[in-house]
Design an enzyme around this catalytic site. Structure first.
Site, PDB file in Angstrom:
ATOM      1  N   ASP A  74       0.847  -1.192   0.000  1.00 50.70           N
ATOM      2  CA  ASP A  74       0.000   0.000   0.000  1.00 50.70           C
ATOM      3  C   ASP A  74       0.887   1.248   0.000  1.00 50.70           C
ATOM      4  OD1 ASP A  74      -2.447   1.510   0.303  1.00 50.70           O
ATOM      5  OD2 ASP A  74      -1.832   1.860   2.361  1.00 50.70           O
ATOM      6  N   THR A  80      -3.045   5.546  -4.133  1.00 46.44           N
ATOM      7  CA  THR A  80      -1.953   6.261  -3.463  1.00 46.44           C
ATOM      8  C   THR A  80      -0.617   6.044  -4.171  1.00 46.44           C
ATOM      9  OG1 THR A  80      -1.776   4.375  -1.963  1.00 46.44           O
ATOM     10  CG2 THR A  80      -3.007   6.261  -1.179  1.00 46.44           C
ATOM     11  N   THR A  81      -0.411   4.826  -4.697  1.00 46.51           N
ATOM     12  CA  THR A  81       0.830   4.556  -5.437  1.00 46.51           C
ATOM     13  C   THR A  81       0.782   5.241  -6.798  1.00 46.51           C
ATOM     14  OG1 THR A  81       0.923   2.399  -4.346  1.00 46.51           O
ATOM     15  CG2 THR A  81       2.373   2.722  -6.214  1.00 46.51           C
ATOM     16  N   ASP A 105      -9.176   0.081   1.740  1.00 47.41           N
ATOM     17  CA  ASP A 105      -9.096   0.735   0.432  1.00 47.41           C
ATOM     18  C   ASP A 105     -10.345   0.453  -0.393  1.00 47.41           C
ATOM     19  OD1 ASP A 105      -6.652   1.602   1.193  1.00 47.41           O
ATOM     20  OD2 ASP A 105      -5.481   0.508  -0.286  1.00 47.41           O
TER      21      ASP A 105
END
Length: 522
Positions: free
Chosen positions: A57, A90-91, A383
């Site tokens: 994550d 997020t990545t 998520d």
């Protein structure tokens, strides 16, 4: 001439820009191997406690590392914002911002001014978001198709996580949990309990609320039509409440008198609690044996030491309020539920509240072989739940698997042809950065990324606008048929945040580091 204090430093122009680029690119390279369904995990080890986390994550990885580079900290911030705003991507946002800066670095070396690059990026960003909005579809009017969309989004989100092997099972679980919220984005109503043991597919969704505590001694283990008083009050008799106070007595009889007075005081408090007409008393603090036995005699079930988060959430789902004083029962709002019972999960006893006032409340019980596995499963499920709750609010969806990025890239290339001057070169660089997302997806899976991305680009120019990367077979496929769907809000937020962060870092021409404040010796 140096105008700064002894330890203050300044980096100017090219040096400042280079430091910013180096930090941002290093951070992008760090997390890009975790992107996509074939992304790799990272082990995060604490230097002080030695505790380890295994995760892919992006937000968790970036939050855990100590950074000294200013630009790298900006990327960490946009990753946190993405996590708070949407819950996933997020990545992607970090990688896209890093790729935009990598392209900008090449343009600056060709003597193109940063402001020109920013103007080009703005034109490209507007074109990309316009193309994404045009490609978005909305099935919110058809409940069956909308549920299928949510299932596809959950599967796509979970396919890059530790739950990918059982993504169908957990996608169904996440969709059921979110649809119970009836359009709310408040995930407080969905409680996650982690219990080591069993396997991941032993996890389940339970309606109602589960509290990880035990019912008091001599109390019934099952209670129907419960009126619940939720409190945060001291229920101990042998403590003097004034810190540092001392009491001197000249005989044991006086001590016995003191204890008797304390007991009478506690008995009066228990009578005041019972006067609320309740049959269940939940306290955040400990309940000592004497008040517990008094409450049990009155037929009131007691639950002690329910931690603050448990008490807050219990008050929320049962419709009660947390009380500290009991003199005015008419002002206290009691919680209600149809059934309280003791259940077993693995070898642990827990308390289940069924038929609570907030009908949307539910509990996900996660099982797994190790603590690290369960922690990562919780992050993955969080998520999925966040993205689904946002999709229920903003119902438009787009295609995943590199399809949306290639679609936006083609739209930016088209727009760049109409732009005059050096801004067109910057717009083309934005398109190249967008194409790096499918490239990294293919690289992480061990496929030939140059070949696949070239084929994907050709497919889009041929009009196959639903083409994306089939990561299972290493080919180009239809994302509609494969059901690879993502939230429109997630994708648009990634592009907006990444381009804004890249612009901010590009504007930097000076880095000033203040001298650390000296602590005066006392």
């Amino acid at each position: 001439m140096n105008i700064f204090g002894a330890e203050a430093t300044e980096e100017k122009a090219e040096n400042a820009r280079l430091a910013s680029f180096v930090g941002a690119l290093a951070l992008g390279d760090l997390v890009k191997s975790t992107l996509g369904p074939k992304g790799m995990n990272k082990i995060l080890q604490s230097g002080s406690s030695g505790e380890i986390n295994v995760t892919n994550d992006g937000a968790t990885i970036l939050k855990s590392i100590q950074l000294d580079n200013a630009a790298a900290k900006i990327l960490v911030n946009i990753s946190k914002v993405q996590d708070d705003e949407v819950g996933d991507g997020t990545t992607s946002v970090c990688v896209l911002a890093a790729e935009l800066l990598r392209e900008a670095e090449k343009l600056i070396s060709q003597r193109i001014h940063p402001q020109t690059i920013i103007e080009g990026y703005r034109i490209a960003s507007a074109a990309a978001l316009g193309a994404l909005e045009k490609a978005a579809t909305d099935n919110s009017t058809d409940p069956a198709r909308f549920r299928q969309d949510l299932m596809n989004i959950a599967r796509t989100t979970l396919s890059s996580k530790v739950l990918s092997q059982d993504k169908d099972y957990f996608a169904n679980l996440a969709v059921d949990a979110v649809l119970r919220l009836k359009g709310s984005t408040d995930l407080e109503h969905i409680q996650v309990i982690k219990k080591v043991g069993g396997k991941l597919t032993d996890s389940y969704l339970d309606e109602g609320f589960i509290l990880d505590k035990t019912i008091g001694t001599n109390c019934p283990k099952r209670l129907e039509n419960a009126n619940i008083l939720i409190a945060n009050t001291s229920m101990d008799t042998d403590k003097i409440k004034v810190f540092g106070a001392r009491i001197k007595v000249d005989s044991t009889g006086k001590l016995a008198e003191l204890e008797r007075a304390e007991k009478e005081k506690m008995k009066a408090k228990v009578d005041a609690i019972a006067a609320h007409g309740i049959n269940c008393f939940v306290n955040r603090q400990l309940i000592y044996n004497y008040p517990e036995s008094l409450l049990a005699e009155k037929g009131i079930m007691t639950i002690e030491h329910a931690d603050f988060e448990g008490v807050e959430r219990l008050a929320l789902v049962t419709g009660g309020e947390i009380a500290s004083t009991f003199d005015h029962p008419e002002l206290v709002k009691l919680g209600r539920c149809e059934l309280i019972e003791e259940i077993m999960i693995g070898e642990d006893k827990l308390i289940k509240f069924s038929g609570v006032a907030a009908g949307e409340a539910c509990t996900v019980v996660l099982r797994g072989s190790t603590n690290q596995m369960i922690d990562e499963a919780e992050r993955s499920l969080h998520d999925a739940l966040s993205v689904l709750s946002q999709t229920v609010k903003e119902t438009r969806i787009v295609l995943g698997g590199g399809c949306s990025e290639m679609l936006m890239s083609c739209a930016v290339d088209e727009e760049a042809r109409k732009v005059q001057g050096k801004k067109a070169i910057a717009a083309e660089a934005f398109a190249r950065a967008l194409r790096m997302i499918p490239t990294i997806l293919a690289d992480n899976a061990g496929y030939d990324s140059s070949d696949l991305v070239a084929k994907l680009r050709a497919a889009h120019y041929e009009g196959k606008s639903d083409s994306g990367l089939n990561m299972n077979e290493g080919t180009i496929g239809s994302m509609v048929e494969l059901g690879v769907t993502e939230s429109y809000k997630l994708k648009s937020q990634v592009v907006i945040s990444a381009s804004e962060a890249a612009e901010m870092i590009l504007r930097v021409d000076d880095i000033l580091r203040a001298a650390p404040r000296r602590r005066e010796a006392v």
